[in-house]
Design a protein around this motif. Structure first.
Motif, mmCIF file in Angstrom:
data_model
loop_
_atom_site.group_PDB
_atom_site.id
_atom_site.type_symbol
_atom_site.label_atom_id
_atom_site.label_comp_id
_atom_site.label_asym_id
_atom_site.label_seq_id
_atom_site.Cartn_x
_atom_site.Cartn_y
_atom_site.Cartn_z
ATOM 1 N N ALA A 1 0.723 -1.185 -0.007
ATOM 2 C CA ALA A 1 0.184 -0.076 -0.229
ATOM 3 C C ALA A 1 0.957 1.200 -0.121
ATOM 4 C CB ALA A 1 -0.870 -0.185 1.227
ATOM 5 N N TRP A 2 0.478 2.219 -0.850
ATOM 6 C CA TRP A 2 1.379 3.404 -0.920
ATOM 7 C C TRP A 2 0.542 4.365 -0.708
ATOM 8 C CZ3 TRP A 2 6.532 2.646 -2.743
ATOM 9 C CH2 TRP A 2 6.754 1.416 -3.057
ATOM 10 N N LEU A 3 1.294 5.567 -0.143
ATOM 11 C CA LEU A 3 0.555 6.701 0.136
ATOM 12 C C LEU A 3 1.424 7.912 -0.919
ATOM 13 C CD1 LEU A 3 0.657 6.558 4.015
ATOM 14 C CD2 LEU A 3 -1.073 6.181 2.351
ATOM 15 N N ARG A 4 0.379 9.029 -1.349
ATOM 16 C CA ARG A 4 1.169 10.152 -1.917
ATOM 17 C C ARG A 4 1.112 11.154 -0.718
ATOM 18 N NH1 ARG A 4 0.625 10.380 -7.279
ATOM 19 N NH2 ARG A 4 -0.880 9.240 -8.404
ATOM 20 N N HIS A 5 1.904 11.883 -1.424
ATOM 21 C CA HIS A 5 2.423 13.096 -0.260
ATOM 22 C C HIS A 5 1.825 14.463 -0.607
ATOM 23 C CE1 HIS A 5 6.005 13.641 2.593
ATOM 24 N NE2 HIS A 5 5.211 14.505 2.848
ATOM 25 N N ARG A 6 1.034 14.966 0.091
ATOM 26 C CA ARG A 6 0.283 16.234 -0.406
ATOM 27 C C ARG A 6 0.509 17.287 0.663
ATOM 28 N NH1 ARG A 6 0.689 14.622 -4.557
ATOM 29 N NH2 ARG A 6 -1.172 14.385 -6.212
ATOM 30 N N ARG B 1 -1.338 -1.458 12.835
ATOM 31 C CA ARG B 1 -2.506 -2.240 12.531
ATOM 32 C C ARG B 1 -2.707 -3.471 11.553
ATOM 33 N NH1 ARG B 1 -7.769 1.578 11.823
ATOM 34 N NH2 ARG B 1 -7.357 3.159 13.531
ATOM 35 N N THR B 2 -1.426 -3.772 10.842
ATOM 36 C CA THR B 2 -1.240 -4.388 9.905
ATOM 37 C C THR B 2 0.074 -5.453 10.314
ATOM 38 O OG1 THR B 2 0.032 -3.073 8.817
ATOM 39 C CG2 THR B 2 -2.042 -3.325 8.030
ATOM 40 N N SER B 3 0.253 -6.545 9.692
ATOM 41 C CA SER B 3 1.368 -7.444 9.957
ATOM 42 C C SER B 3 2.158 -7.794 8.778
ATOM 43 C CB SER B 3 0.984 -8.735 10.758
ATOM 44 O OG SER B 3 0.282 -9.422 9.902
ATOM 45 N N ARG B 4 1.737 -7.640 7.756
ATOM 46 C CA ARG B 4 2.631 -8.204 6.400
ATOM 47 C C ARG B 4 2.533 -7.414 5.359
ATOM 48 N NH1 ARG B 4 0.576 -9.122 1.781
ATOM 49 N NH2 ARG B 4 -1.533 -9.024 2.790
ATOM 50 N N ILE B 5 1.600 -6.231 5.025
ATOM 51 C CA ILE B 5 1.607 -5.671 3.727
ATOM 52 C C ILE B 5 2.683 -4.568 3.871
ATOM 53 C CG2 ILE B 5 -0.073 -3.947 4.651
ATOM 54 C CD1 ILE B 5 -1.149 -3.764 1.868
ATOM 55 N N GLU B 6 3.387 -4.510 2.699
ATOM 56 C CA GLU B 6 4.251 -3.332 2.630
ATOM 57 C C GLU B 6 3.683 -2.059 2.597
ATOM 58 O OE1 GLU B 6 7.590 -4.157 0.067
ATOM 59 O OE2 GLU B 6 7.933 -6.338 0.713
ATOM 60 N N LEU B 7 4.471 -0.909 3.235
ATOM 61 C CA LEU B 7 4.103 0.231 3.232
ATOM 62 C C LEU B 7 5.195 1.325 2.714
ATOM 63 C CD1 LEU B 7 2.879 0.186 6.832
ATOM 64 C CD2 LEU B 7 1.528 -0.208 5.117
ATOM 65 N N GLY B 8 4.456 2.001 1.599
ATOM 66 C CA GLY B 8 5.586 2.947 0.762
ATOM 67 C C GLY B 8 4.865 4.594 0.497
ATOM 68 N N THR B 9 5.757 5.084 0.146
ATOM 69 C CA THR B 9 5.238 6.686 -0.340
ATOM 70 C C THR B 9 5.567 6.765 -1.739
ATOM 71 O OG1 THR B 9 7.568 7.784 0.241
ATOM 72 C CG2 THR B 9 5.878 7.437 2.060
ATOM 73 N N ALA B 10 4.800 7.403 -2.347
ATOM 74 C CA ALA B 10 4.746 7.651 -4.059
ATOM 75 C C ALA B 10 4.293 8.723 -4.242
ATOM 76 C CB ALA B 10 4.056 6.473 -4.809
#
Length: 348
Positions: A46-51, A70-79
């Motif tokens: 799951a990726w987050l934009r930066h505003r 809140r999660t244990s597996r999914i990777e987290l990114g910024t895009a």
């Protein structure tokens, strides 16, 4: 991924995390719930934009920290995180901290260049140093060195009885350097990302080279993107094994209601004209949104020259849709579109 039959290895999604000015907590909570849903559906990332100074996520690192608990597996990114707004040393500290708390799941995506609306924001962002700030690749290189654990200054050891200092940024997260991404929209930036040994995030926007701008003729977005990916791979130390992710906007309608289908149709119709001609002096060209059944979207992707160069994607969720719309779109991507591309969900 040269043709149908070659499986998509990783499937992710990207959200801007919109919120209401007077009720910001609801939008941020919605984003966290969407990330939790993504993990349950088996998404890889799951990726987050930066505003900044907008009604979208201004602090994705803080949101990633919350999502990591809140999660244990999914990777987290910024895009992506625009480095013009950041101090590389402080950013390196924050990223390493959240990476460790997440169990090594953070994928920071970065970019360089002047801040958006620079002339308006410079007095607020850098009131005393705006003329001295360097927004070139040098800023990214500083971040890379600091995240890699190279010395940040010339001192380490004890100072007095209690204070003990490290020569590098602390905490240090050993695997974070290999999970750094660069958001490129031009051939030059793709080549630089490759030479720097970063992973490549392509997006739904490219910069059309001047020699490819012809009045009355729509540039070939897919071909331009494919050329950038190949240029990146040619420069990267890992060559064809280097990681590249594509980030087009896809809107599957398999389980959508009639009202949702009409809403999505109007959204795409309003945005399509901007995809026909390069915008502004730099030649920004957005990609066309892909709307239809998962079968139709899969066929369009396999015909897309840029998509045929990648093995992983982070499909962008449309702006300004409701929480319920995102639930439907993500569910259809995971249960219909992903399998149509040969992808299999990951479970905890």
């Amino acid at each position: 991924m040269p043709a149908p039959g070659a499986p998509l290895k990783k499937l992710g999604f990207l959200t801007i995390g919109l919120f209401d000015r007077d009720r910001p907590v609801e939008g941020h909570t919605s984003t966290l719930e969407i990330i939790e849903l993504g993990e349950r559906l088996g998404f890889d990332s799951a990726w987050l934009r930066h505003r900044h100074l907008q009604y979208g996520i201004s602090s994705p690192i803080a949101v990633m920290a919350a999502a990591s608990q809140r999660t244990s597996r999914i990777e987290l990114g910024t895009a992506v995180t625009p480095l013009a707004w950041e101090n590389p040393l402080r950013l390196a500290e924050d990223l390493a901290t959240v990476d460790l708390l997440s169990g090594g799941r953070i994928n920071p995506g970065i970019s360089v260049g002047e801040p958006m609306r620079w002339e308006s924001v410079r007095s607020s962002l850098y009131p005393d140093t705006s003329d001295a700030e360097d927004f070139s690749y040098t800023r990214a290189e500083r971040l890379i060195r600091l995240i890699s654990g190279e010395p940040a200054w010339g001192f380490s050891g004890k100072d007095g009885i209690v204070e003990e200092f490290s020569e590098r940024v602390e905490p240090h997260s050993p695997g974070l350097r290999e999970r750094l991404w660069y958001g490129a929209g031009s051939l030059r930036s793709a080549q630089w990302a490759g030479s720097a040994g970063l992973n490549l995030l392509t997006s739904s926007v490219v910069l059309v080279p001047p020699e490819q701008r012809h009045e009355g003729e729509a540039p070939d977005f897919a071909q331009i993107q494919a050329e950038q990916i190949r240029a990146f791979l040619a420069q990267h130390p890992l060559g064809e094994r280097a990681r590249v992710s594509q980030g087009l906007v896809v809107i599957p309608t398999d389980s959508a209601t009639d009202a949702q289908r009409e809403k999505y149709r109007r959204y795409v119709e309003e945005r399509t004209p901007r995809t026909l001609t390069p915008q502004g002096p730099r030649g920004f060209l957005p990609a066309k949104d892909l709307l239809g059944t998962s079968e139709q979207i899969a066929a369009a992707l396999y015909a897309h020259a840029g998509f045929r160069e990648v093995e992983e994607v982070a499909f962008a969720l449309p702006f300004s849709f409701s929480h319920e719309d995102y639930v439907q779109i993500l569910t259809d991507i995971a249960e219909h579109l992903g399998p149509a591309l040969g992808w299999h969900p990951r479970r905890a």
